[in-house]
Design an enzyme around this catalytic site. Sequence first.
Site, mmCIF file in Angstrom:
data_model
loop_
_atom_site.group_PDB
_atom_site.id
_atom_site.type_symbol
_atom_site.label_atom_id
_atom_site.label_comp_id
_atom_site.label_asym_id
_atom_site.label_seq_id
_atom_site.Cartn_x
_atom_site.Cartn_y
_atom_site.Cartn_z
ATOM 1 N N HIS A 249 0.824 -1.218 0.000
ATOM 2 C CA HIS A 249 0.000 0.000 0.000
ATOM 3 C C HIS A 249 0.853 1.261 0.000
ATOM 4 O O HIS A 249 1.943 1.311 0.561
ATOM 5 C CB HIS A 249 -0.986 0.000 1.178
ATOM 6 N N ASP B 23 6.251 2.536 6.510
ATOM 7 C CA ASP B 23 5.014 1.774 6.377
ATOM 8 C C ASP B 23 4.093 2.582 5.440
ATOM 9 O O ASP B 23 3.425 3.506 5.890
ATOM 10 C CB ASP B 23 4.377 1.595 7.755
ATOM 11 N N GLU C 79 -5.094 1.598 2.750
ATOM 12 C CA GLU C 79 -4.930 0.514 3.722
ATOM 13 C C GLU C 79 -5.013 1.031 5.145
ATOM 14 O O GLU C 79 -5.623 0.396 6.014
ATOM 15 C CB GLU C 79 -3.590 -0.197 3.486
ATOM 16 N N GLU C 80 -4.382 2.157 5.419
ATOM 17 C CA GLU C 80 -4.339 2.668 6.784
ATOM 18 C C GLU C 80 -5.712 3.125 7.279
ATOM 19 O O GLU C 80 -5.942 3.220 8.479
ATOM 20 C CB GLU C 80 -3.348 3.833 6.891
ATOM 21 N N ASP D 183 4.020 -5.813 3.818
ATOM 22 C CA ASP D 183 3.775 -4.721 4.752
ATOM 23 C C ASP D 183 4.928 -4.698 5.749
ATOM 24 O O ASP D 183 5.970 -5.312 5.512
ATOM 25 C CB ASP D 183 2.421 -4.895 5.458
ATOM 26 N N HIS E 272 4.383 3.450 12.999
ATOM 27 C CA HIS E 272 3.365 4.505 13.057
ATOM 28 C C HIS E 272 3.834 5.749 13.807
ATOM 29 O O HIS E 272 3.047 6.446 14.442
ATOM 30 C CB HIS E 272 2.050 3.973 13.629
#
Length: 372
Positions: A66, A178, A212-213, A235, A329
Amino acid sequence: MEQLKQIIKELTSISGVSSREDKVISYMIKSLKPYGDQIEVDPLGNVTCSFFSSVSNPKKLMLFAHMDEIGFIVRKVEENGFLRVERIGGVHVNVLPGLKVDVIGSKGVIPGLIGTTSHHFTKQDQKGKVPTDGMYVDIGARTREHVKELGVNVGSFITYHSDFTELAGDLISNKAMDNRAACASLLLLAQELFQIKDKLQWNIHLVACVQEEFNIRGIMPVVRKLSPDVSIGIDVTPSCDTPDMSGYSDVIIGNGPAITCMNFHGRGTLAGVLPDEGLFNQIVTIAEQQNIPLQYEVALGVITENAFISFAEQGIMTAGFSIPTRYTHTPIETVCLSDVKALIHVLFHFLQSLTTHTSFGKQYILEKGGAQ
């Protein structure tokens, strides 16, 4: 390694919150176009780069990562010019106070700061706590009108500020590792596949997907269109070698990519991935034959698109790879270049191993007459 590092630096420096991945989409199209047989972008923004086999009625494999990143959206503009915001995706609230952010206004990027109470006036019972209810962003404006003049309004998107950093031991750090590190692996894999595309016996579809997030399902229009036989997702996964994470699992940065044994998300969404056994075993065998290091991931609290892809169409065989990542994150997500390089190598050799006779799934039980 230098090319890989440069690509990751460029990708992670782009702002691309869920549904606003446009600049990442453009980067991926430009980078994939010289290599794929066909490039498509659907209305949501999913980019598909296809390598078509010359064999009759080939099977199809989809390999995806993603493009979007976590971020914020402006909920309210205060009269005194401060911005009240809401999170988009799983933003790590513990690291927010005092961070630099980029506010994506209609007139360009506006630098901002996530405000925090001055140390000298922080009450004793508030020290060590993270005040998220009153979170605000300071862009230097003193009035609501000034905010509007800068091109910022309710609905404006915000990302962590990019600060690409090289550490010792081939480690690199920035926001949006990410999942832009995985997007970089797709780009370099496309270059490798271009060299052998005449030998491919399956159609290979590299997909850079969206949202995706936010909802994990942005890729589903591509799945319905391609109806692949196999789906492999890339991922990140937390690296458990830092003092605070030590011992949680055996997956650590620098020891190679991790292949997913299981992931599962039980907070509101009962979904996860248990990979197809035959697919999993063939990947592991290829890695062993090529002396490529692999780690094994069991991750609770992690979910990827394959959790929903598995049950699409007629049932799709899935597997997953994860790049070990420190500080997920946050603005300092950290990966090891050698892990990404090894990931590209194992995927390349696995894709080469697929023949017209290769099949995955449990239909073989019927083919064997139900014998155990």
